[in-house]
Design a protein around this motif. Structure first.
Motif, PDB file in Angstrom:
ATOM      1  N   SER A   1       0.856  -1.186   0.000  1.00 30.85           N
ATOM      2  CA  SER A   1       0.000   0.000   0.000  1.00 30.85           C
ATOM      3  C   SER A   1       0.888   1.231   0.000  1.00 30.85           C
ATOM      4  O   SER A   1       1.973   1.226   0.573  1.00 30.85           O
ATOM      5  CB  SER A   1      -0.899   0.032   1.236  1.00 30.85           C
ATOM      6  OG  SER A   1      -1.596   1.262   1.298  1.00 30.85           O
ATOM      7  N   HIS A   2       0.420   2.288  -0.643  1.00 24.86           N
ATOM      8  CA  HIS A   2       1.150   3.552  -0.642  1.00 24.86           C
ATOM      9  C   HIS A   2       0.642   4.480   0.468  1.00 24.86           C
ATOM     10  O   HIS A   2       1.220   5.536   0.696  1.00 24.86           O
ATOM     11  CB  HIS A   2       1.027   4.237  -2.003  1.00 24.86           C
ATOM     12  CG  HIS A   2       1.634   3.430  -3.101  1.00 24.86           C
ATOM     13  ND1 HIS A   2       2.989   3.201  -3.199  1.00 24.86           N
ATOM     14  CD2 HIS A   2       1.082   2.756  -4.132  1.00 24.86           C
ATOM     15  CE1 HIS A   2       3.249   2.451  -4.242  1.00 24.86           C
ATOM     16  NE2 HIS A   2       2.097   2.158  -4.833  1.00 24.86           N
ATOM     17  N   ASP A   3      -0.422   4.059   1.145  1.00 25.06           N
ATOM     18  CA  ASP A   3      -0.972   4.840   2.254  1.00 25.06           C
ATOM     19  C   ASP A   3      -0.089   4.628   3.480  1.00 25.06           C
ATOM     20  O   ASP A   3      -0.074   3.556   4.074  1.00 25.06           O
ATOM     21  CB  ASP A   3      -2.405   4.389   2.540  1.00 25.06           C
ATOM     22  CG  ASP A   3      -3.028   5.098   3.726  1.00 25.06           C
ATOM     23  OD1 ASP A   3      -2.349   5.928   4.385  1.00 25.06           O
ATOM     24  OD2 ASP A   3      -4.205   4.819   4.016  1.00 25.06           O
TER      25      ASP A   3
ATOM     26  N   SER B   1      -1.455   2.912   6.709  1.00 27.74           N
ATOM     27  CA  SER B   1      -2.081   1.590   6.709  1.00 27.74           C
ATOM     28  C   SER B   1      -1.094   0.509   7.144  1.00 27.74           C
ATOM     29  O   SER B   1       0.119   0.632   6.984  1.00 27.74           O
ATOM     30  CB  SER B   1      -2.630   1.247   5.322  1.00 27.74           C
ATOM     31  OG  SER B   1      -1.587   0.867   4.464  1.00 27.74           O
ATOM     32  N   GLU B   2      -1.641  -0.553   7.696  1.00 26.86           N
ATOM     33  CA  GLU B   2      -0.828  -1.702   8.066  1.00 26.86           C
ATOM     34  C   GLU B   2      -0.140  -2.276   6.832  1.00 26.86           C
ATOM     35  O   GLU B   2       1.018  -2.689   6.894  1.00 26.86           O
ATOM     36  CB  GLU B   2      -1.701  -2.777   8.717  1.00 26.86           C
ATOM     37  CG  GLU B   2      -0.933  -4.037   9.063  1.00 26.86           C
ATOM     38  CD  GLU B   2      -1.817  -5.169   9.523  1.00 26.86           C
ATOM     39  OE1 GLU B   2      -1.668  -5.559  10.692  1.00 26.86           O
ATOM     40  OE2 GLU B   2      -2.636  -5.659   8.706  1.00 26.86           O
TER      41      GLU B   2
ATOM     42  N   ALA C   1       8.726  -3.866   4.435  1.00 18.59           N
ATOM     43  CA  ALA C   1       9.552  -5.011   4.808  1.00 18.59           C
ATOM     44  C   ALA C   1       9.577  -6.089   3.723  1.00 18.59           C
ATOM     45  O   ALA C   1      10.592  -6.736   3.510  1.00 18.59           O
ATOM     46  CB  ALA C   1       9.028  -5.615   6.109  1.00 18.59           C
ATOM     47  N   THR C   2       8.463  -6.291   3.058  1.00 25.73           N
ATOM     48  CA  THR C   2       8.369  -7.286   1.983  1.00 25.73           C
ATOM     49  C   THR C   2       7.690  -6.632   0.794  1.00 25.73           C
ATOM     50  O   THR C   2       6.501  -6.835   0.565  1.00 25.73           O
ATOM     51  CB  THR C   2       7.571  -8.537   2.430  1.00 25.73           C
ATOM     52  OG1 THR C   2       6.312  -8.121   2.965  1.00 25.73           O
ATOM     53  CG2 THR C   2       8.318  -9.359   3.444  1.00 25.73           C
TER      54      THR C   2
ATOM     55  N   LYS D   1      -8.699 -12.835   0.058  1.00 26.12           N
ATOM     56  CA  LYS D   1      -8.431 -12.549   1.469  1.00 26.12           C
ATOM     57  C   LYS D   1      -6.921 -12.487   1.699  1.00 26.12           C
ATOM     58  O   LYS D   1      -6.139 -13.086   0.977  1.00 26.12           O
ATOM     59  CB  LYS D   1      -9.052 -13.616   2.370  1.00 26.12           C
ATOM     60  CG  LYS D   1     -10.561 -13.542   2.416  1.00 26.12           C
ATOM     61  CD  LYS D   1     -11.109 -14.445   3.483  1.00 26.12           C
ATOM     62  CE  LYS D   1     -12.619 -14.301   3.582  1.00 26.12           C
ATOM     63  NZ  LYS D   1     -13.164 -15.149   4.649  1.00 26.12           N
ATOM     64  N   SER D   2      -6.534 -11.761   2.745  1.00 21.66           N
ATOM     65  CA  SER D   2      -5.126 -11.642   3.119  1.00 21.66           C
ATOM     66  C   SER D   2      -4.862 -12.444   4.385  1.00 21.66           C
ATOM     67  O   SER D   2      -5.743 -12.583   5.245  1.00 21.66           O
ATOM     68  CB  SER D   2      -4.760 -10.174   3.357  1.00 21.66           C
ATOM     69  OG  SER D   2      -4.865  -9.445   2.168  1.00 21.66           O
TER      70      SER D   2
END
Length: 78
Positions: free
Chosen positions: A31-33, A36-37, A44-45, A67-68
């Protein structure tokens, strides 16, 4: 005390082979936000793929496209 590294992956594709096995393809979440988590994980990845064949019925019911999931890495004994 053993170390663990956590990554976050999204299920991109589940292919049913019809004999009780499914191929699961996942990719690293990003994510570029900055708030956000997903942004924290993408630092990191930033990229990555996981592909696995799954035959465990409980796992096949649990893993759903779109889903994540968190993936935890810890050192295994040889």
């Amino acid at each position: 005390m053993s170390k663990t590294v956590r990554a976050k992956f999204k299920v991109d594709e589940v292919t049913d082979y019809g004999y009780g096995a499914k191929r699961v393809k996942l990719s690293a979440v990003y994510s570029h936000d900055r708030n956000s988590e997903d942004n924290q994980f993408s630092q990191a990845t930033p990229s990555g793929q996981i592909e696995m064949m799954v035959t465990n019925p409980d796992a096949l019911e649990f893993i759903q496209p779109g889903k994540s999931y968190y993936v935890d890495f810890s050192e295994a004994k040889n």
